[in-house]
Each structure stands twice: as structure tokens, then as C-alpha cells.
Design a protein around this motif. Structure first.
Motif, PDB file in Angstrom:
ATOM      1  N   THR A   7       0.829  -1.213   0.000  1.00 46.14           N
ATOM      2  CA  THR A   7       0.000   0.000   0.000  1.00 46.14           C
ATOM      3  C   THR A   7       0.858   1.256   0.000  1.00 46.14           C
ATOM      4  O   THR A   7       0.509   2.255  -0.643  1.00 46.14           O
ATOM      5  CB  THR A   7      -0.946   0.010   1.218  1.00 46.14           C
ATOM      6  OG1 THR A   7      -0.202  -0.221   2.431  1.00 46.14           O
ATOM      7  CG2 THR A   7      -2.010  -1.076   1.091  1.00 46.14           C
ATOM      8  N   THR A 143      -4.089   3.660   2.720  1.00 41.01           N
ATOM      9  CA  THR A 143      -5.229   3.434   1.823  1.00 41.01           C
ATOM     10  C   THR A 143      -6.163   4.631   1.805  1.00 41.01           C
ATOM     11  O   THR A 143      -6.589   5.090   0.728  1.00 41.01           O
ATOM     12  CB  THR A 143      -5.990   2.164   2.241  1.00 41.01           C
ATOM     13  OG1 THR A 143      -5.094   1.035   2.175  1.00 41.01           O
ATOM     14  CG2 THR A 143      -7.174   1.913   1.316  1.00 41.01           C
ATOM     15  N   HIS A 146      -4.503   7.467   0.048  1.00 43.25           N
ATOM     16  CA  HIS A 146      -4.457   7.230  -1.393  1.00 43.25           C
ATOM     17  C   HIS A 146      -5.779   7.689  -2.018  1.00 43.25           C
ATOM     18  O   HIS A 146      -5.789   8.359  -3.056  1.00 43.25           O
ATOM     19  CB  HIS A 146      -4.217   5.743  -1.658  1.00 43.25           C
ATOM     20  CG  HIS A 146      -3.758   5.442  -3.050  1.00 43.25           C
ATOM     21  ND1 HIS A 146      -2.822   4.480  -3.342  1.00 43.25           N
ATOM     22  CD2 HIS A 146      -4.135   5.958  -4.261  1.00 43.25           C
ATOM     23  CE1 HIS A 146      -2.619   4.426  -4.658  1.00 43.25           C
ATOM     24  NE2 HIS A 146      -3.423   5.314  -5.229  1.00 43.25           N
ATOM     25  N   LEU A 147      -6.877   7.345  -1.359  1.00 44.46           N
ATOM     26  CA  LEU A 147      -8.182   7.802  -1.843  1.00 44.46           C
ATOM     27  C   LEU A 147      -8.279   9.324  -1.781  1.00 44.46           C
ATOM     28  O   LEU A 147      -8.847   9.955  -2.688  1.00 44.46           O
ATOM     29  CB  LEU A 147      -9.300   7.159  -1.017  1.00 44.46           C
ATOM     30  CG  LEU A 147      -9.465   5.643  -1.173  1.00 44.46           C
ATOM     31  CD1 LEU A 147     -10.501   5.115  -0.177  1.00 44.46           C
ATOM     32  CD2 LEU A 147      -9.869   5.279  -2.602  1.00 44.46           C
ATOM     33  N   GLN A 158      -5.338   3.753  -8.625  1.00 46.00           N
ATOM     34  CA  GLN A 158      -6.173   3.392  -7.488  1.00 46.00           C
ATOM     35  C   GLN A 158      -5.363   2.642  -6.425  1.00 46.00           C
ATOM     36  O   GLN A 158      -4.316   2.052  -6.732  1.00 46.00           O
ATOM     37  CB  GLN A 158      -7.331   2.505  -7.951  1.00 46.00           C
ATOM     38  CG  GLN A 158      -8.273   3.166  -8.946  1.00 46.00           C
ATOM     39  CD  GLN A 158      -9.080   4.280  -8.326  1.00 46.00           C
ATOM     40  OE1 GLN A 158      -9.608   4.129  -7.209  1.00 46.00           O
ATOM     41  NE2 GLN A 158      -9.194   5.392  -9.026  1.00 46.00           N
ATOM     42  N   LEU A 164      -7.643  -1.967   0.242  1.00 51.90           N
ATOM     43  CA  LEU A 164      -9.028  -1.519   0.396  1.00 51.90           C
ATOM     44  C   LEU A 164      -9.826  -2.520   1.229  1.00 51.90           C
ATOM     45  O   LEU A 164     -10.572  -2.147   2.141  1.00 51.90           O
ATOM     46  CB  LEU A 164      -9.684  -1.338  -0.966  1.00 51.90           C
ATOM     47  CG  LEU A 164      -9.181  -0.166  -1.823  1.00 51.90           C
ATOM     48  CD1 LEU A 164      -9.680  -0.314  -3.261  1.00 51.90           C
ATOM     49  CD2 LEU A 164      -9.653   1.161  -1.237  1.00 51.90           C
ATOM     50  N   ARG A 168     -11.311  -1.825   4.939  1.00 51.92           N
ATOM     51  CA  ARG A 168     -12.754  -1.938   5.179  1.00 51.92           C
ATOM     52  C   ARG A 168     -13.024  -2.838   6.384  1.00 51.92           C
ATOM     53  O   ARG A 168     -13.845  -2.495   7.249  1.00 51.92           O
ATOM     54  CB  ARG A 168     -13.448  -2.515   3.943  1.00 51.92           C
ATOM     55  CG  ARG A 168     -14.947  -2.768   4.152  1.00 51.92           C
ATOM     56  CD  ARG A 168     -15.594  -3.419   2.960  1.00 51.92           C
ATOM     57  NE  ARG A 168     -17.035  -3.561   3.134  1.00 51.92           N
ATOM     58  CZ  ARG A 168     -17.905  -3.545   2.131  1.00 51.92           C
ATOM     59  NH1 ARG A 168     -17.479  -3.389   0.882  1.00 51.92           N
ATOM     60  NH2 ARG A 168     -19.191  -3.680   2.375  1.00 51.92           N
ATOM     61  N   SER A 184     -19.172  -0.996  -2.381  1.00 56.74           N
ATOM     62  CA  SER A 184     -17.808  -1.369  -2.725  1.00 56.74           C
ATOM     63  C   SER A 184     -16.904  -1.038  -1.538  1.00 56.74           C
ATOM     64  O   SER A 184     -17.290  -0.267  -0.639  1.00 56.74           O
ATOM     65  CB  SER A 184     -17.342  -0.615  -3.970  1.00 56.74           C
ATOM     66  OG  SER A 184     -17.191   0.773  -3.673  1.00 56.74           O
ATOM     67  N   ASP A 185     -15.701  -1.611  -1.534  1.00 56.28           N
ATOM     68  CA  ASP A 185     -14.764  -1.294  -0.453  1.00 56.28           C
ATOM     69  C   ASP A 185     -14.478   0.205  -0.418  1.00 56.28           C
ATOM     70  O   ASP A 185     -14.415   0.812   0.657  1.00 56.28           O
ATOM     71  CB  ASP A 185     -13.460  -2.064  -0.640  1.00 56.28           C
ATOM     72  CG  ASP A 185     -13.629  -3.560  -0.426  1.00 56.28           C
ATOM     73  OD1 ASP A 185     -14.620  -3.967   0.206  1.00 56.28           O
ATOM     74  OD2 ASP A 185     -12.762  -4.322  -0.901  1.00 56.28           O
ATOM     75  N   THR A 186     -14.322   0.805  -1.590  1.00 56.03           N
ATOM     76  CA  THR A 186     -14.040   2.239  -1.653  1.00 56.03           C
ATOM     77  C   THR A 186     -15.194   3.045  -1.083  1.00 56.03           C
ATOM     78  O   THR A 186     -14.986   3.965  -0.274  1.00 56.03           O
ATOM     79  CB  THR A 186     -13.767   2.670  -3.109  1.00 56.03           C
ATOM     80  OG1 THR A 186     -12.562   2.045  -3.555  1.00 56.03           O
ATOM     81  CG2 THR A 186     -13.604   4.182  -3.208  1.00 56.03           C
ATOM     82  N   ASP A 187     -16.418   2.725  -1.464  1.00 62.10           N
ATOM     83  CA  ASP A 187     -17.569   3.467  -0.949  1.00 62.10           C
ATOM     84  C   ASP A 187     -17.722   3.278   0.554  1.00 62.10           C
ATOM     85  O   ASP A 187     -18.061   4.225   1.277  1.00 62.10           O
ATOM     86  CB  ASP A 187     -18.852   3.027  -1.663  1.00 62.10           C
ATOM     87  CG  ASP A 187     -18.946   3.568  -3.075  1.00 62.10           C
ATOM     88  OD1 ASP A 187     -18.359   4.634  -3.336  1.00 62.10           O
ATOM     89  OD2 ASP A 187     -19.600   2.932  -3.922  1.00 62.10           O
ATOM     90  N   LEU A 190     -15.103   5.573   2.127  1.00 62.65           N
ATOM     91  CA  LEU A 190     -15.409   6.999   1.965  1.00 62.65           C
ATOM     92  C   LEU A 190     -16.593   7.412   2.833  1.00 62.65           C
ATOM     93  O   LEU A 190     -16.556   8.449   3.507  1.00 62.65           O
ATOM     94  CB  LEU A 190     -15.692   7.306   0.491  1.00 62.65           C
ATOM     95  CG  LEU A 190     -14.521   7.158  -0.478  1.00 62.65           C
ATOM     96  CD1 LEU A 190     -14.983   7.430  -1.904  1.00 62.65           C
ATOM     97  CD2 LEU A 190     -13.382   8.103  -0.106  1.00 62.65           C
TER      98      LEU A 190
END
Length: 218
Positions: A7, A143, A146-147, A158, A164, A168, A184-187, A190
Motif C-alpha cells: 500500500t 489506503t 491514497h483515496l 487506485q 481496500l 474496510r 464497494s470497499d471504496t464506498d 469513503l
């Protein structure tokens, strides 16, 4: 420790791929431009080096989860240290110098992590963790940042999928329950950390978890 390296390497590569213009874009951190966030990453890398060079025989007081101070109050960007970061970033003037400094210090932090004994104990912020737990905590740090870095940078690299997913899982443990499988892991990251406001449908899907998020990690 392998995931720490992956990461961290991915985040540094994303910074290296930024154009000079990208440094003037907003980041996902309240009140910070991309250049301010990159300056913060330099400080983070220094903290990793300092911590890994601060061994102790004391018993661990925290682990990868309890390392985080969790608040329900969103950051405002007015913290004195945040303001100092903005001034430091502006002093670089040339984004290339900031890239160079991160690559220099960041590479050293990465090497130090690879050489460290996971079972060793280190001190940071008046707390004690094993090296393995400390570096695991930083998987989420890298992580999330990074986002933050790519929030307004179209086409940017990404974060690694493994980072991610691990982040999570860590956030779900802090929140006291899983995010909906439709996220998603990103959502999940966030929304769970207040970096994005959930839509009405997402808020409904959160169910009981809605009262416990977002969590602001410091």
C-alpha cells in the motif's frame, strides 16, 4: 508487513505519477490541496522511521485498531498542525522537490519496515505497539490517504484491492458492524470515514450502522 509495503509503494507511485498541475487540485482532506496532503505523507514517513527506531521493553498498550483515536466530530482544517502542513507545503514551491523528498524519506521508511522484527515493540504517541500491529494500522492510513490523493485527479492510480479490503474490515470492526454488501470497499471507506455523504438509498441500506458512522480517525 507485506501489505504495508504494497500500500505504501502504491501510494508513493501515485504521487510520482502526478503532474505539477495536480498538486494544486483539492484533495479528499478538508482544507488541504494535493500538495498539502503529499507534505503530510512526508511527515508520516518520518513518523514511521522515528517509531521503528524507538524500541521499548514495555508491554503493548494498543493494537492496529485501538491505535486510532476515533471521533464523531469532523475535521475543520483549522488545527494548528494542519495549518503548519499547508505552510510547509507552500514553501516547496516546485512540486518536483516535494516528490523528491517523499521518495527519499518514503523509500527509507519502506526499507525500515521490511527490516523490522514484527514481534518487536515500539513506542509512539506515548503508547506501545508491536511492530506488526503498528504497520498494520498504517495500511489503513496509506489506503485512506491514497483515496484522498486521487479524489479530484482523473485517471490516477487506485489503491491496491487488498489494502481496500483490509481497511474496510478494520473500519467495520471500529464501527461495530459490517457495511452493506452492496457497498464497494471504496464506498464503504469513503462513507464510513465521512469523506463522502451517502445517498438516500445508501443511508437506508446502512440500517442500524447509520447511527454510528461516519467515524473520524486521528
Amino acid at each position: 508487513m507485506d501489505l504495508f509495503s504494497r500500500t505504501w509503494t502504491a501510494l508513493r507511485a501515485a504521487v510520482a505519477g502526478l503532474s505539477d498541475e495536480d498538486f494544486g487540485r483539492p484533495s479528499g482532506c478538508t482544507g488541504w490541496l494535493v500538495r498539502d496532503l503529499v507534505c503530510h505523507l512526508v511527515v508520516d514517513a518520518q513518523d514511521v522511521l522515528i517509531t521503528l527506531a524507538t524500541p521499548t521493553d514495555r508491554e503493548p498498550t494498543r493494537d492496529a485498531l485501538t491505535y486510532w483515536d476515533v471521533s464523531d466530530t469532523p475535521p475543520t482544517g483549522d488545527d494548528p498542525l494542519d495549518a503548519l502542513t499547508v505552510r510547509l507545503a507552500a514553501a516547496y514551491e516546485d512540486p518536483g522537490l516535494l516528490k523528491f523528498h517523499l521518495d527519499d524519506v518514503g523509500s527509507a521508511a519502506g526499507r525500515a519496515a521490511l527490516l523490522a522484527d514484527p514481534a518487536g515493540r515500539v513506542g509512539t504517541r506515548d503508547e506501545v505497539l508491536t511492530v506488526g500491529e503498528y504497520l498494520s494500522a498504517y495500511v489503513m492510513e496509506w489506503t485512506l490517504h491514497h483515496l484522498d490523493l486521487i479524489a479530484h485527479v482523473p485517471g490516477a492510480r487506485q489503491p491496491p484491492a487488498e489494502g481496500l479490503s483490509r481497511s474496510r474490515a478494520m473500519l467495520e470492526r471500529l464501527a461495530g458492524g459490517p457495511f452493506p454488501s452492496s457497498f464497494s470497499d471504496t464506498d464503504a471507506l469513503l462513507i464510513g470515514t465521512g469523506r463522502r455523504v451517502p445517498t438516500g438509498a445508501e443511508q437506508t441500506e446502512l440500517g442500524d450502522l447509520a447511527s454510528g458512522v461516519p467515524l473520524y480517525l486521528g
